[in-house]
Design a protein around this motif. Structure first.
Motif, PDB file in Angstrom:
ATOM      1  N   GLY A   1       0.818  -1.193   0.000  1.00  0.00           N
ATOM      2  CA  GLY A   1       0.000   0.000   0.000  1.00  0.00           C
ATOM      3  C   GLY A   1       0.859   1.253   0.000  1.00  0.00           C
ATOM      4  N   MET A   2       0.201   2.413  -0.031  1.00  0.00           N
ATOM      5  CA  MET A   2       0.919   3.688  -0.074  1.00  0.00           C
ATOM      6  C   MET A   2       1.806   3.859   1.154  1.00  0.00           C
ATOM      7  SD  MET A   2       0.501   5.474  -2.804  1.00  0.00           S
ATOM      8  CE  MET A   2       1.071   7.046  -2.168  1.00  0.00           C
ATOM      9  N   LEU A   3       1.295   3.477   2.326  1.00  0.00           N
ATOM     10  CA  LEU A   3       2.091   3.614   3.549  1.00  0.00           C
ATOM     11  C   LEU A   3       3.370   2.807   3.442  1.00  0.00           C
ATOM     12  CD1 LEU A   3       2.196   4.702   6.484  1.00  0.00           C
ATOM     13  CD2 LEU A   3       1.078   2.569   7.188  1.00  0.00           C
ATOM     14  N   ASP A   4       3.274   1.596   2.904  1.00  0.00           N
ATOM     15  CA  ASP A   4       4.456   0.739   2.762  1.00  0.00           C
ATOM     16  C   ASP A   4       5.504   1.364   1.860  1.00  0.00           C
ATOM     17  OD1 ASP A   4       2.938  -1.032   4.238  1.00  0.00           O
ATOM     18  OD2 ASP A   4       2.332  -2.232   2.504  1.00  0.00           O
ATOM     19  N   VAL A   5       5.078   1.836   0.686  1.00  0.00           N
ATOM     20  CA  VAL A   5       6.057   2.326  -0.282  1.00  0.00           C
ATOM     21  C   VAL A   5       6.594   3.701   0.108  1.00  0.00           C
ATOM     22  CG1 VAL A   5       5.066   0.968  -2.164  1.00  0.00           C
ATOM     23  CG2 VAL A   5       4.308   3.309  -1.834  1.00  0.00           C
ATOM     24  N   VAL A   6       5.779   4.531   0.739  1.00  0.00           N
ATOM     25  CA  VAL A   6       6.263   5.856   1.148  1.00  0.00           C
ATOM     26  C   VAL A   6       7.355   5.713   2.208  1.00  0.00           C
ATOM     27  CG1 VAL A   6       5.638   7.969   2.379  1.00  0.00           C
ATOM     28  CG2 VAL A   6       4.199   7.150   0.513  1.00  0.00           C
ATOM     29  N   VAL A   7       7.095   4.892   3.219  1.00  0.00           N
ATOM     30  CA  VAL A   7       8.109   4.697   4.257  1.00  0.00           C
ATOM     31  C   VAL A   7       9.326   3.987   3.676  1.00  0.00           C
ATOM     32  CG1 VAL A   7       8.596   3.575   6.459  1.00  0.00           C
ATOM     33  CG2 VAL A   7       6.405   4.698   6.099  1.00  0.00           C
ATOM     34  N   GLY A   8       9.105   3.028   2.761  1.00  0.00           N
ATOM     35  CA  GLY A   8      10.227   2.371   2.099  1.00  0.00           C
ATOM     36  C   GLY A   8      11.074   3.346   1.306  1.00  0.00           C
ATOM     37  N   CYS A   9      10.414   4.275   0.606  1.00  0.00           N
ATOM     38  CA  CYS A   9      11.144   5.286  -0.171  1.00  0.00           C
ATOM     39  C   CYS A   9      11.956   6.215   0.735  1.00  0.00           C
ATOM     40  CB  CYS A   9      10.177   6.100  -1.023  1.00  0.00           C
ATOM     41  SG  CYS A   9       9.444   5.204  -2.408  1.00  0.00           S
ATOM     42  N   VAL A  10      11.359   6.630   1.834  1.00  0.00           N
ATOM     43  CA  VAL A  10      12.071   7.506   2.775  1.00  0.00           C
ATOM     44  C   VAL A  10      13.285   6.789   3.354  1.00  0.00           C
ATOM     45  CG1 VAL A  10      11.913   8.714   4.980  1.00  0.00           C
ATOM     46  CG2 VAL A  10      10.024   8.865   3.339  1.00  0.00           C
ATOM     47  N   LEU A  11      13.091   5.531   3.747  1.00  0.00           N
ATOM     48  CA  LEU A  11      14.204   4.746   4.285  1.00  0.00           C
ATOM     49  C   LEU A  11      15.300   4.580   3.242  1.00  0.00           C
ATOM     50  CD1 LEU A  11      15.428   2.982   6.529  1.00  0.00           C
ATOM     51  CD2 LEU A  11      14.098   1.061   5.635  1.00  0.00           C
ATOM     52  N   GLY A  12      14.911   4.283   1.998  1.00  0.00           N
ATOM     53  CA  GLY A  12      15.889   4.129   0.927  1.00  0.00           C
ATOM     54  C   GLY A  12      16.652   5.405   0.644  1.00  0.00           C
ATOM     55  N   ALA A  13      15.946   6.542   0.634  1.00  0.00           N
ATOM     56  CA  ALA A  13      16.609   7.821   0.373  1.00  0.00           C
ATOM     57  C   ALA A  13      17.634   8.139   1.463  1.00  0.00           C
ATOM     58  CB  ALA A  13      15.560   8.933   0.281  1.00  0.00           C
ATOM     59  N   LEU A  14      17.284   7.874   2.715  1.00  0.00           N
ATOM     60  CA  LEU A  14      18.221   8.124   3.817  1.00  0.00           C
ATOM     61  C   LEU A  14      19.458   7.240   3.699  1.00  0.00           C
ATOM     62  CD1 LEU A  14      15.728   8.437   6.824  1.00  0.00           C
ATOM     63  CD2 LEU A  14      16.966  10.286   5.677  1.00  0.00           C
ATOM     64  N   ILE A  15      19.250   5.977   3.308  1.00  0.00           N
ATOM     65  CA  ILE A  15      20.379   5.059   3.175  1.00  0.00           C
ATOM     66  C   ILE A  15      21.286   5.480   2.027  1.00  0.00           C
ATOM     67  CG2 ILE A  15      20.999   2.685   2.528  1.00  0.00           C
ATOM     68  CD1 ILE A  15      18.499   1.782   4.091  1.00  0.00           C
ATOM     69  N   GLY A  16      20.700   5.847   0.883  1.00  0.00           N
ATOM     70  CA  GLY A  16      21.501   6.300  -0.253  1.00  0.00           C
ATOM     71  C   GLY A  16      22.294   7.556   0.065  1.00  0.00           C
ATOM     72  N   LEU A  17      21.659   8.493   0.756  1.00  0.00           N
ATOM     73  CA  LEU A  17      22.338   9.731   1.138  1.00  0.00           C
ATOM     74  C   LEU A  17      23.457   9.457   2.137  1.00  0.00           C
ATOM     75  CD1 LEU A  17      22.431  12.832   0.980  1.00  0.00           C
ATOM     76  CD2 LEU A  17      20.725  12.901   2.810  1.00  0.00           C
ATOM     77  N   ALA A  18      23.206   8.547   3.087  1.00  0.00           N
ATOM     78  CA  ALA A  18      24.225   8.218   4.087  1.00  0.00           C
ATOM     79  C   ALA A  18      25.442   7.570   3.427  1.00  0.00           C
ATOM     80  CB  ALA A  18      23.633   7.290   5.140  1.00  0.00           C
ATOM     81  N   GLN A  19      25.218   6.673   2.463  1.00  0.00           N
ATOM     82  CA  GLN A  19      26.334   6.032   1.793  1.00  0.00           C
ATOM     83  C   GLN A  19      27.144   7.038   0.980  1.00  0.00           C
ATOM     84  OE1 GLN A  19      27.758   3.080   1.928  1.00  0.00           O
ATOM     85  NE2 GLN A  19      29.237   3.646   0.338  1.00  0.00           N
ATOM     86  N   PHE A  20      26.468   7.955   0.320  1.00  0.00           N
ATOM     87  CA  PHE A  20      27.182   8.964  -0.473  1.00  0.00           C
ATOM     88  C   PHE A  20      28.005   9.886   0.423  1.00  0.00           C
ATOM     89  CE2 PHE A  20      27.365  13.211  -2.417  1.00  0.00           C
ATOM     90  CZ  PHE A  20      28.029  12.905  -3.600  1.00  0.00           C
ATOM     91  N   SER A  21      27.445  10.253   1.577  1.00  0.00           N
ATOM     92  CA  SER A  21      28.122  11.205   2.464  1.00  0.00           C
ATOM     93  C   SER A  21      29.208  10.548   3.303  1.00  0.00           C
ATOM     94  CB  SER A  21      27.090  11.868   3.396  1.00  0.00           C
ATOM     95  OG  SER A  21      26.069  12.507   2.653  1.00  0.00           O
TER      96      SER A  21
END
Length: 526
Positions: free
Chosen positions: A191-211
């Motif tokens: 559902g939307m809740l699943d993918v929105v939280v998944g997207c936020v978690l993914g964005a934080l992980i990608g940003l953390a790895q880059f930084s």
């Protein structure tokens, strides 16, 4: 421990108190707060799914979902190491490992179900793809973390890619992540809740790895023995504190696998920096590769040989460990040195482990290759499932039935095919016909499992299952649980086996395959 009779469901299959009895209050409370959101959005998701579905989109989203799995990345990530992109490969391993581990951590922590089917129909290449909890979406986490990391790298000052190529790669990245995320909604898997939280978690992980990735690489490649030991200690602690789920969910298995991969890639990279084969450019510990001196034929052969090395490690190590570990575990169990996990059978309760265990493997077995090739050659092959597919689905189905029953008894639910108002004298007045959303809501918590492979253009537009009376009797529980796919027996030695096998895969990729390349004349000429 005695087994329940075959004509009765397992102990504790009471839909109303199952999670309250198995989860502590600090986990049960947020679950109950988020659960209404998942139930609320389900009929809307079903309405959208029916409006936009076509045979072409069914095949497209079912096929592209494979590109967001950690299995897909595990198969192709070794190619980056063997082609000289060791730093990029290590960064992607860290991203995927963090995404799989922390999304699985949250799934097992809160035990939230996927949106109900029916009314949703689940479209997938695997009829058993819904065995995990739904919140958050691991596919979305993986896709967004990789996309964010890739886009940040392409736009960084250190990028050596031409502007035209960078633009093309960014467009492909956006199309990729959009297909994966929207596909989870379209296929009825999240559902939307699943993918929105998944997207936020993914964005934080990608940003953390880059930084933080460059600093972490520097720590790994310059560490001494004591400093590198911090990594396995931290990984073992994370595996140990992974929450116990209320149902038999395979999230922990994936988390253990990627914990092993992280352990292997970091310690393996550290060890390889001291090898005579390692290059210091662009970073210490780079596996030698030069396309101009090797050519397309040797490069292709390198990849084939490397994959065979990985499969050989997997095919030899796994059965060996499953054979030698049970006696060791029985001895440790007698000494009280084991910390058993729920749903894993302890060594004292079995003598041998079957050699043909079927599991949700992160890295495919050699015998799975023909089916993978078949899937690629026939992207229209898919399964459409209606009804509960897992224990979590079954509990949610029964819980929603009970919710509807209580609302019906209290007058708070619209069970009739139309809205009904009442005159002052008590005479009912028909107000309007049922909307499509009412129809989908009426289907929630209904039906039994029903899966079929689909290879043509026929798309069932609604659940073919009749609407039985809503109740949560013992008979209903028995009926629901008797038709879902029962999880296989899982053995305590599998945890250590998976950790060792998956830690060894990147070790073979980094330290095992390069000497083999040199031996076979597939290395870079000196």
């Amino acid at each position: 421990m005695g087994k329940p009779a075959k004509d009765q469901p397992d102990a504790g299959l009471k839909s109303l108190n199952h999670y309250s009895s198995r989860l502590p209050l600090w986990r049960y409370w947020p679950r109950q707060k988020l659960l209404p959101l998942i139930r609320y959005e389900t009929p809307y998701l079903a309405w959208v799914q029916e409006k936009v579905r076509t045979p072409t989109l069914d095949s497209y989203f079912a096929f592209t979902a494979n590109l967001g799995t950690h299995t897909f990345f595990m198969v192709f990530l070794p190619f980056l190491f063997w082609c000289g992109h060791t730093s990029l490969g290590r960064g992607l391993v860290h991203i995927l490992a963090a995404g799989v581990f922390f999304s699985g951590f949250i799934k097992d922590l809160l035990c939230l179900p996927r949106p109900l089917s029916p009314p949703l129909q689940r479209i997938t290449h695997s009829g058993s793809a819904a065995l995990e909890y739904g919140f958050p979406s691991t596919h979305s986490t993986n896709a967004v973390s990789v996309a964010v990391y890739a886009i940040l790298l392409l736009n960084s000052a250190d990028s050596t890619v031409s502007p035209q190529t960078s633009l093309i790669l960014q467009i492909i990245t956006y199309l990729y992540v959009t297909s994966i995320v929207l596909g989870r909604l379209y296929c009825g898997m999240h559902g939307m809740l699943d993918v929105v939280v998944g997207c936020v978690l993914g964005a934080l992980i990608g940003l953390a790895q880059f930084s933080l990735g460059p600093a972490f690489d520097n720590y790994i490649l310059t560490a001494n023995m004591k400093e590198i030991l911090v990594i396995p200690i931290v990984i073992l602690v994370l595996v140990r504190i992974h929450p116990e789920p209320a149902d038999d969910c395979p999230c922990f298995d994936d988390s253990v696998a990627f914990a092993g991969v992280t352990l292997g890639v970091d310690v393996g990279s550290w060890y390889f920096t001291g090898s005579s084969l390692a290059w210091d450019y662009p970073l210490p510990g780079t596996i030698p590769f030069d396309y101009e001196s090797i050519g397309i034929a040797k490069t292709t052969l390198r990849l084939v040989v490397g994959v065979l090395c990985v499969f050989a490690w997997r095919e030899i190590t796994k059965p060996t460990l499953l054979r030698i570990l049970p006696p060791i575990f029985r001895s440790l169990e007698k000494l009280g040195l084991l910390l058993p996990r729920r749903f894993f059978t302890t060594a004292s309760r079995y003598t041998t482990v079957p050699s043909n265990l079927k599991d949700n493997e992160v890295f495919p077995n050699f015998s799975d290759i023909p089916s993978i090739i078949t899937t690629i050659r026939h992207p229209r092959r898919r399964a459409i499932s209606v009804g509960p597919q897992s224990e979590a689905d079954a509990y949610e189905t029964l819980a929603y039935r009970e919710k509807r029953r209580r609302e019906s008894q209290s007058g708070g639910s619209r069970e009739s095919p139309a809205d009904v108002d009442f005159k002052p004298n008590g005479t009912p007045v028909l107000n309007r016909k049922t909307s499509k959303l009412d129809h989908y809501e009426h289907m929630m918590g209904r039906g039994s499992p029903n899966s079929a492979a689909v290879e043509d253009d026929n798309i069932p537009r609604s659940s073919p299952l009749p609407p039985p009376e809503v109740s949560t009797s013992r008979t209903d529980e028995k009926e629901v649980f008797s038709q879902i796919k029962k999880p296989r027996v899982r053995y305590d030695v599998e945890v250590v086996t998976k950790l060792v096998v998956y830690a060894g895969i990147p070790w073979i990729v980094i330290n095992g395959a390069p000497p083999v390349f040199e031996l076979l004349g597939l290395g870079v000429p000196s």
